[in-house]
Design an enzyme around this catalytic site. Structure first.
Site, mmCIF file in Angstrom:
data_model
loop_
_atom_site.group_PDB
_atom_site.id
_atom_site.type_symbol
_atom_site.label_atom_id
_atom_site.label_comp_id
_atom_site.label_asym_id
_atom_site.label_seq_id
_atom_site.Cartn_x
_atom_site.Cartn_y
_atom_site.Cartn_z
ATOM 1 N N LYS A 287 0.930 -0.960 -0.088
ATOM 2 C CA LYS A 287 -0.003 -0.178 0.061
ATOM 3 C C LYS A 287 0.883 1.245 -0.079
ATOM 4 C CE LYS A 287 -4.022 2.039 2.718
ATOM 5 N NZ LYS A 287 -4.391 1.539 4.031
ATOM 6 N N SER B 161 -9.139 2.109 3.195
ATOM 7 C CA SER B 161 -8.238 2.734 2.242
ATOM 8 C C SER B 161 -7.419 1.674 1.486
ATOM 9 C CB SER B 161 -7.772 3.785 3.017
ATOM 10 O OG SER B 161 -6.837 3.397 3.881
ATOM 11 N N SER C 244 -9.516 0.028 7.334
ATOM 12 C CA SER C 244 -9.002 -0.099 5.938
ATOM 13 C C SER C 244 -8.334 -1.385 5.481
ATOM 14 C CB SER C 244 -7.793 1.017 5.829
ATOM 15 O OG SER C 244 -8.539 2.365 6.204
#
Length: 492
Positions: free
Chosen positions: A86, A160, A184
């Site tokens: 990420k 996210s 997330s």
């Protein structure tokens, strides 16, 4: 076998990470062949999904070659496994943008600790995945790009860690790094039919933004099987991967479908998923009791203030002026500055809430309605000691895949809060929580449930997830993007 004596690419992509690593360690496959096959599949699916901000083709192949020639390859738990990272932790040689177009450099000079642990375990970083700006929102999009859910490209993979989830669900990688500040990891897992564990605070190194969202955010992984997630968690936590110990007795599990946010509730399919898991638990001999956790308005306020402050803190940490942020994030960060200035982010709020939630598991409450075997252990408060809690994850299907960054802060706040009320409390409490698939909706999107537990319950959560995986196997990849073509249930 192909002409070179190796497996064809179509037989490599889609294998679980644990199987790939076993074959690379033994020499049956090379890490270079594994990475090359996944890069080819990534190229085929990425135009329709938009999971990656950066694809590290040459660097990944060079790193795979280093795994193949390493004398310690035989001891690497993730030998040759392609992974995605990420875009809010450091990968040496790459710019870490935290999802913001305003963050342009310089490249990182060293890996974040969690990335270093993945590499030392033999994993190969093939790319950096997309995320919403500063990781603040429950859909993944930004200027010029909307990341799409492989199960339904009209829907978001959530956020996210949405890019990471889309990468795994489409088969581009078997494992991906993500992190979780208010859900997330768990929300993208729920949206994309994956399994993910949010570890308890302090179990896995942080280094997320300025201060891990005032302690709420933790690193973790997304996977298609519990075995893969178990190995990934051990690597990230600095532990030696090994078999999960059975508890040696039936578990006592609370179930609650009441939403922590007044005015919201799980829809029919989400409630049916919880009921199906309850039936599987009772059939396995576990005790299930109806009990609602003590999530108070004060706890909700504690989550909200930390979420607001995170926008301002992380923008400052990255050196990004508020004026350069997306309009929704700019409003968010300005509120966060005011929250910080007013001293509203108070450690005592999280400490008191953690004590209350630990007491929920330790038996501080007496209210319970049992299903299944009734033998129980009583805590010091007279209530039944609980091993875990089962809840829904979201109220309905994932949010639409659209440019949410063009909409107002209020529109984003409202949509996120109404869709995902069950995840943030566990971040404030710093307790572990796991999401796993639990069937599909009539419209085809995945369903999921959440389990949470007391401090140190990570391995218990993983063990139970493995039991449910065997009883209620799930499809490992989105149908349209499935590398195997046909259904690919989790191995049992």
């Amino acid at each position: 076998m192909d002409a070179s004596g190796g497996l064809p690419a179509g037989r490599i992509v889609g294998l679980p990470a644990t199987e790939l690593a076993t074959r690379v360690r033994s020499g049956e496959l090379t890490a270079v062949d594994v990475v090359r096959a996944h890069l080819a599949h990534l190229d085929a699916v990425e135009p329709r999904v938009g999971a990656f901000r950066v694809v590290r083709r040459e660097a990944a192949l060079a790193e795979a070659h280093a795994v193949d020639t390493a004398l310690t390859r035989f001891a690497m738990p993730l030998a040759g496994v392609p992974v995605a990272v990420k875009d809010n932790v450091a990968v040496a040689g790459e710019v870490c943008t935290d999802g913001s177009a305003a963050r342009t450099g310089p490249p990182e000079t060293r890996d974040a600790e969690v990335v270093g642990r993945l590499r030392r375990a033999g994993a190969v970083v093939v790319g950096i995945t997309r995320m919403p700006e500063l990781g603040l929102y429950g859909a993944t999009d930004g200027p010029g790009t909307v990341t799409r859910n492989p199960w339904d490209t009209a829907r978001s993979p959530a956020g996210s860690s949405g890019g990471s989830a889309a990468a795994v669900a489409s088969g581009a990688v078997p494992l991906a790094h993500g992190n979780d500040g208010m859900g997330s990891l768990r929300l993208p897992a729920a949206a994309c039919g994956l399994v993910a564990l949010k570890p308890g605070v302090g179990v896995v190194p942080g280094g997320i933004g300025a201060d891990d969202w005032s302690g709420m955010a933790v690193n973790g992984a997304l996977a298609t099987t519990v075995a893969d997630l178990t190995v990934a968690h051990a690597v990230l936590a600095g532990e030696e991967p090994g078999p999960l110990e059975a508890p040696g007795r039936p578990l006592r599990i609370a179930v609650s479908t009441r939403s922590p946010l007044p005015g919201t509730r799980a829809d029919g399919p989400a409630r049916a998923a919880v009921d199906a898991v309850v039936a599987a638990l009772t059939a396995a001999g576990h005790t299930v009791v109806r009990r609602d956790p003590p999530i108070t308005p004060g706890a909700a306020a504690g989550v909200l203030t930390r979420w607001m402050a995170a926008a301002a803190d992380d923008a400052a940490h990255l050196g990004v002026p508020l004026a350069d942020l997306q309009p929704r994030s700019r409003t968010h960060a300005r509120i966060g500055r005011a929250v910080r200035a007013a001293g509203l982010v108070r450690p005592a709020t999280a400490e008191r809430f953690r004590e209350r939630m630990v007491g929920f598991f330790d038996g501080a409450s007496r209210t319970a309605s049992p299903q299944g075997p009734t033998a129980s252990v009583r805590g010091v408060g007279g209530g039944e000691v609980l091993d875990l809690l089962l809840t829904p994850v979201v109220t309905g299907p994932p949010l639409p895949a659209r440019p949410w960054h063009e909409r107002s802060f209020a529109a984003n706040l409202t949509a996120n809060a109404r869709w995902a009320p069950w995840t943030p409390a566990w971040n404030l409490a710093g307790l572990p929580a796991l999401v796993l698939p639990a069937g599909t909706r009539p419209t085809g999107q995945p369903l999921a449930v959440q389990f949470a537990g007391p401090p140190g319950a990570e391995r218990r959560l993983l063990w139970l997830a493995g039991e449910l995986e065997r009883r209620l196997p799930w499809r490992r990849h989105a149908p349209v993007f499935d590398p195997a073509g046909a259904s690919s249930p989790a191995p049992v």
